[in-house]
Design a protein around this motif. Structure first.
Motif: not given
Length: 472
Positions: A23-24, A258-261, A347-352
């Motif tokens: 993400g960064i 679920i998306c993220g490290a 929480g970028l996945p929420l927006i996507e």
């Protein structure tokens, strides 16, 4: 007001060592691409190293961004994404593969050297040449990638350049506020980043007002309460601007994402507990859970739970390294995006997901309350029963109906984001120069940016226009 920009490209330069961006990395890339495509915004790329400062012309930075985009394969079609096809087969069959994760092959040492060599060829990096004196006078130094912030040695040049206005981005101070969710080394590095920001920053970029409160509180402990700060929600990546149809091969397959490290802070453990109950009660009718993310601190403990439960492994799938188009296709067909994080800065996945019209179920924490609309379902991060009940309702068709947002809205939001950033950089510069004038600190005689040249010896300003190879 147009001010020269000295953009720290350290994270981007080492981007080829990763198969896909985090993400960064996407935030860093997007801002760099924007700044270096503007004819009115004079920019150079800078990278502090053990051999001194490296300064890159706009032309070379754009070449590096284009090369990095290719190496990350962000535009790779779904048809060419082997990881996507492996995941689809796993979901269709309902059986776990022989491996614990659907993973891309690791880079060999030779592949790493080759990828970095490709970046070196694009950017013309050399050990000799430019120094900190080549950074334009009265420039704004922008550091989004964090790497230099964790290494104070690489910021010492700022002490000799009071005319330069340092502006940093800090997403959060979660490692300091909740150290039990991160490794000790991560907490130490983050503490160093905050200390570096407190020592040098004239401006600060954050993603939410809740993050701004925690970050400014941390900086206040260092005696810094005077840093100009802009809280601006991140824009949705371009790939999510357009609608997407679910994969027809997964028609009839019920799954959540679920998306993220993969780390304790993301609270995968809660979902694994829920899925144990779902598989026990519903058997083959239980929905699938697709975990997308790279293994991080204590991921072995989290994913190790799958070893002990064959029934759980038939319904929980883990994949790392999907391209952005493949992630978009996966989200488009999901019953919902789940994000039960204990703490987040944004929480970028929420927006996507919301951009695609995919229902969102997330933990009820300040950052999530700030970035999601009233259609999202927010639940306590510790309440497994509430999550279990909600997931069962959505599986049975009792889920909110969300509509994809118009593409124009996404484009307008993206433009508003970058416009706000550019305005803020100018405001930080104006304040710094006024402070210097008031304290009678004189900047060096102004030298035109043409002193920074590209590999062909062409002045940087002359090459600052848009290129046909500009990244998007």
């Amino acid at each position: 007001m147009t001010v020269p920009i000295a953009y720290d490209v350290t994270r981007l330069f080492y981007g080829p060592l990763s198969r896909t961006p985090r993400g960064i990395d996407r935030v860093d890339f997007a801002l760099a691409a924007r700044l270096f495509r503007h004819t009115a915004q004079p920019c150079v790329g800078v990278m502090p190293t053990a051999w001194g400062m490296r300064v890159f012309s706009p032309h070379l930075v754009r070449r590096g961004l284009v090369r990095l985009q290719r190496l990350w394969a962000e535009r790779r079609s779904i048809e060419d994404d082997a990881l996507w096809h492996g995941l689809v087969e796993e979901l269709k069959g309902g059986n776990a593969l022989d491996t614990d994760m659907v993973l891309p092959p690791r880079f060999s040492n030779w592949q790493r050297v080759k990828r970095m060599g490709s970046m070196l060829g694009a950017t013309g990096f050399t050990l000799g040449g430019s120094t900190a004196t080549h950074v334009p006078d009265r420039a704004v130094y922008v550091n989004v990638g964090h790497i230099s912030l964790a290494m104070p040695f690489f910021l010492r040049w700022l002490d000799k350049r009071p005319d330069v206005t340092p502006v940093f981005m800090l997403h959060d101070v979660i490692p300091l506020d909740t150290p039990h969710y991160v490794s000790r080394s991560s907490a130490r590095h983050h503490a160093t980043m905050v200390a570096s920001t407190a020592r040098h920053a004239a401006g600060l970029l954050v993603t939410t007002e809740s993050a701004q409160r925690t970050v400014t509180d941390a900086l206040a402990r260092f005696g810094r309460t005077d840093i100009m700060t802009l809280a601006q929600p991140l824009p949705v990546p371009r790939v999510f601007h357009t609608p997407c149809d679910p994969d027809p091969e997964l028609a009839g397959t019920k799954y959540f994402v679920i998306c993220g490290a993969i780390e304790p802070r993301k609270n995968h453990a809660l979902l694994l507990d829920v899925w144990r109950g779902l598989t026990a009660d519903m058997g083959e009718d239980a929905p699938h859970l697709v975990i997308i993310g790279s293994p991080a601190w204590r991921s072995g403990e989290i994913l190790g739970q799958l070893h002990d439960s064959p029934s759980l492994r038939r319904r929980v799938h883990v994949v790392s390294g999907l391209s952005s188009p493949s992630l978009k296709r996966l989200l488009a067909g999901a019953l919902g995006l789940l994000m039960p994080s204990h703490a987040e800065g944004f929480g970028l996945p929420l927006i996507e997901a919301a951009r695609l019209g995919v229902p969102v179920m997330a933990s009820d924490i300040p950052a999530h309350r700030e970035v999601v609309d009233n259609q999202a379902l927010l639940l306590p991060a510790q309440d497994a029963r509430a999550w279990d009940a909600a997931i069962r309702h959505w599986t049975n068709g009792e889920r909110p109906r969300a509509q994809p947002r118009p593409m124009q809205d996404a484009m307008d939001e993206r433009e508003a984001y970058f416009t706000a950033i550019e305005r803020f950089l100018s405001e930080c510069s104006a304040k710094r120069q006024a402070e210097l004038a008031a304290s009678n600190i004189k900047a060096r005689p102004r030298r035109p940016m043409a002193d920074t040249q590209d590999d062909a010896g062409i002045p940087a300003v002359a090459r600052a226009g848009n290129s046909s190879a500009d990244p998007v």
